[in-house]
Design a protein around this motif. Structure first.
Motif, PDB file in Angstrom:
ATOM      1  N   CYS A   1       3.169   5.000  -3.174  1.00 51.72           N
ATOM      2  CA  CYS A   1       4.091   4.051  -2.535  1.00 51.72           C
ATOM      3  C   CYS A   1       3.901   2.623  -3.026  1.00 51.72           C
ATOM      4  CB  CYS A   1       3.907   4.063  -1.021  1.00 51.72           C
ATOM      5  SG  CYS A   1       4.154   5.660  -0.236  1.00 51.72           S
TER       6      CYS A   1
ATOM      7  N   GLN B   1       3.644  -0.941  -5.118  1.00 51.67           N
ATOM      8  CA  GLN B   1       4.517  -1.695  -6.016  1.00 51.67           C
ATOM      9  C   GLN B   1       3.996  -1.702  -7.450  1.00 51.67           C
ATOM     10  OE1 GLN B   1       3.694  -2.577  -2.923  1.00 51.67           O
ATOM     11  NE2 GLN B   1       5.302  -3.761  -1.900  1.00 51.67           N
TER      12      GLN B   1
ATOM     13  N   GLY C   1       2.349   0.260   0.773  1.00 50.83           N
ATOM     14  CA  GLY C   1       2.757  -0.887  -0.024  1.00 50.83           C
ATOM     15  C   GLY C   1       1.822  -2.048   0.236  1.00 50.83           C
TER      16      GLY C   1
ATOM     17  N   GLN D   1       3.709  -7.759   1.659  1.00 53.51           N
ATOM     18  CA  GLN D   1       5.079  -7.630   1.192  1.00 53.51           C
ATOM     19  C   GLN D   1       5.909  -6.884   2.234  1.00 53.51           C
ATOM     20  OE1 GLN D   1       6.161  -9.004  -1.764  1.00 53.51           O
ATOM     21  NE2 GLN D   1       4.097  -9.871  -1.840  1.00 53.51           N
TER      22      GLN D   1
ATOM     23  N   ARG E   1       7.793  -4.223   4.354  1.00 48.61           N
ATOM     24  CA  ARG E   1       7.576  -2.782   4.481  1.00 48.61           C
ATOM     25  C   ARG E   1       8.624  -1.990   3.704  1.00 48.61           C
ATOM     26  NH1 ARG E   1       9.003   1.025   9.578  1.00 48.61           N
ATOM     27  NH2 ARG E   1       7.757   2.853   9.010  1.00 48.61           N
ATOM     28  N   GLU E   2       9.823  -2.531   3.622  1.00 45.71           N
ATOM     29  CA  GLU E   2      10.921  -1.820   2.962  1.00 45.71           C
ATOM     30  C   GLU E   2      10.609  -1.492   1.514  1.00 45.71           C
ATOM     31  OE1 GLU E   2      12.134  -3.578   6.581  1.00 45.71           O
ATOM     32  OE2 GLU E   2      11.270  -4.562   4.794  1.00 45.71           O
ATOM     33  N   GLU E   3       9.796  -2.322   0.852  1.00 49.25           N
ATOM     34  CA  GLU E   3       9.456  -2.042  -0.537  1.00 49.25           C
ATOM     35  C   GLU E   3       8.596  -0.787  -0.646  1.00 49.25           C
ATOM     36  OE1 GLU E   3       7.923  -5.099  -2.953  1.00 49.25           O
ATOM     37  OE2 GLU E   3       9.387  -6.601  -2.329  1.00 49.25           O
ATOM     38  N   GLY E   4       7.558  -0.699   0.201  1.00 51.26           N
ATOM     39  CA  GLY E   4       6.730   0.496   0.196  1.00 51.26           C
ATOM     40  C   GLY E   4       7.538   1.724   0.568  1.00 51.26           C
ATOM     41  N   TRP E   5       8.443   1.570   1.534  1.00 50.92           N
ATOM     42  CA  TRP E   5       9.304   2.678   1.955  1.00 50.92           C
ATOM     43  C   TRP E   5      10.160   3.165   0.778  1.00 50.92           C
ATOM     44  CZ3 TRP E   5       9.701   5.074   6.780  1.00 50.92           C
ATOM     45  CH2 TRP E   5      10.766   5.990   6.902  1.00 50.92           C
ATOM     46  N   LYS E   6      10.718   2.228   0.030  1.00 51.51           N
ATOM     47  CA  LYS E   6      11.579   2.582  -1.099  1.00 51.51           C
ATOM     48  C   LYS E   6      10.798   3.383  -2.143  1.00 51.51           C
ATOM     49  CE  LYS E   6      12.229  -0.344  -4.386  1.00 51.51           C
ATOM     50  NZ  LYS E   6      12.618  -1.495  -5.238  1.00 51.51           N
ATOM     51  N   TYR E   7       9.608   2.911  -2.489  1.00 54.61           N
ATOM     52  CA  TYR E   7       8.826   3.623  -3.495  1.00 54.61           C
ATOM     53  C   TYR E   7       8.323   4.960  -2.971  1.00 54.61           C
ATOM     54  CZ  TYR E   7       8.953  -0.577  -6.360  1.00 54.61           C
ATOM     55  OH  TYR E   7       9.381  -1.631  -7.128  1.00 54.61           O
TER      56      TYR E   7
END
Length: 271
Positions: free
Chosen positions: A78, A80, A114, A118, A120-126
């Motif tokens: 997850c 970045q 993530g 940063q 949370r949405e970034e970790g969720w996306k990955y």
């Protein structure tokens, strides 16, 4: 339900000691924890894998599930960081290949994380992208991933049963289902019913352990109540005992005996 012990607390011994003990127990399958020196997915030659499969079969056992070491350095699908994420996907690809070779239907996978500074949405996306990639591979290999959330001290991605349900809905693959661990569940102040209500038939595996991943009865969780709740929901799937506390490292056989004793005293599963 079908129950199986895990070899996590046998890591100070050869895998054969674990297989010997399980063969003498009421269990006929195992949850295979994958970590060195027993099964190091980062570097495990085919010759050793063939030997391992022969050992498992010689002990008249099957592999219910595989639990790779994950969400610890250097595994995080997850993140970045592209290099870490891509290497983690390759790691799980090897786990899926290994499961297929061992005739194991399921591989457990815990959420990564993530960067905590940063969104949370970034970790969720990955997380979603990595799981989707692995799901495509699983569909070709006829292996399922058992998705587990973790505590807020470990992750900022999947923390509750609702998080698991949302991720499964977004990925929409039959190759990824959900699971529940009693320790993670209670830490998040959730219940057995929360998992069944939120995941429905997507709840397909259970880690049945007391607080701190201890033997049922060795902690302060209401394990009999948990068991009864699971039975009352009509669950007939797989259950394994993820016993991680180091108190069991010196005498892992006794932990298996204590699990069996608890089961006989509190359930009719061995009748």
């Amino acid at each position: 339900m079908k129950f199986a012990p895990m070899n996590y607390h046998y890591l100070r011994y050869p895998i054969k000691k674990f297989l010997d003990k399980v063969e003498r127990s009421p269990f006929n399958s195992i949850d295979l924890y994958c970590s060195a020196p027993q099964l190091n997915l980062f570097d495990y030659p085919l010759s050793r894998l063939i030997e391992l499969k022969k050992e498992i079969e010689a002990h008249h056992l099957s592999v219910m599930a595989m639990t790779p070491e994950n969400c610890v350095y250097p595994v995080n699908f997850c993140t970045q960081d592209d290099l870490t994420r891509e290497s983690s996907i390759r790691y799980y690809q090897r786990a899926i290949d290994t499961a297929q070779f061992l005739d194991c239907p399921c591989v457990q996978i815990s959420t990564g994380f993530g960067y905590f500074d940063q969104p949370r949405e970034e970790g969720w996306k990955y997380c979603r992208e990595s799981l989707w990639t692995l799901a495509q591979y699983c569909e070709k290999k006829d292996v399922r991933l058992l998705l587990e959330e973790l505590k807020v001290t470990t992750t900022n991605v999947l923390i509750t049963s609702k998080d698991i349900a949302k991720m499964l809905e977004e990925i929409d693959s039959p190759a990824i289902v959900g699971m529940v661990d009693m320790d993670q569940m209670t830490y998040a102040k959730e219940t057995i019913d929360d998992y069944f209500d939120n995941l429905g038939d997507k709840l397909q595996h259970i880690h049945f352990n007391d607080r701190g991943h201890t033997v049922p009865g060795d902690g302060d969780f209401p394990m009999k109540e948990y068991y009864d709740s699971i039975k009352n929901r009509g669950y007939d799937g797989t259950v394994s005992f993820e016993i991680c506390d180091r108190r069991y490292y010196r005498d892992p056989d006794k932990a298996i005996d204590d699990i069996v004793a608890w089961m006989k005293a509190n359930t009719n599963e061995f009748d």
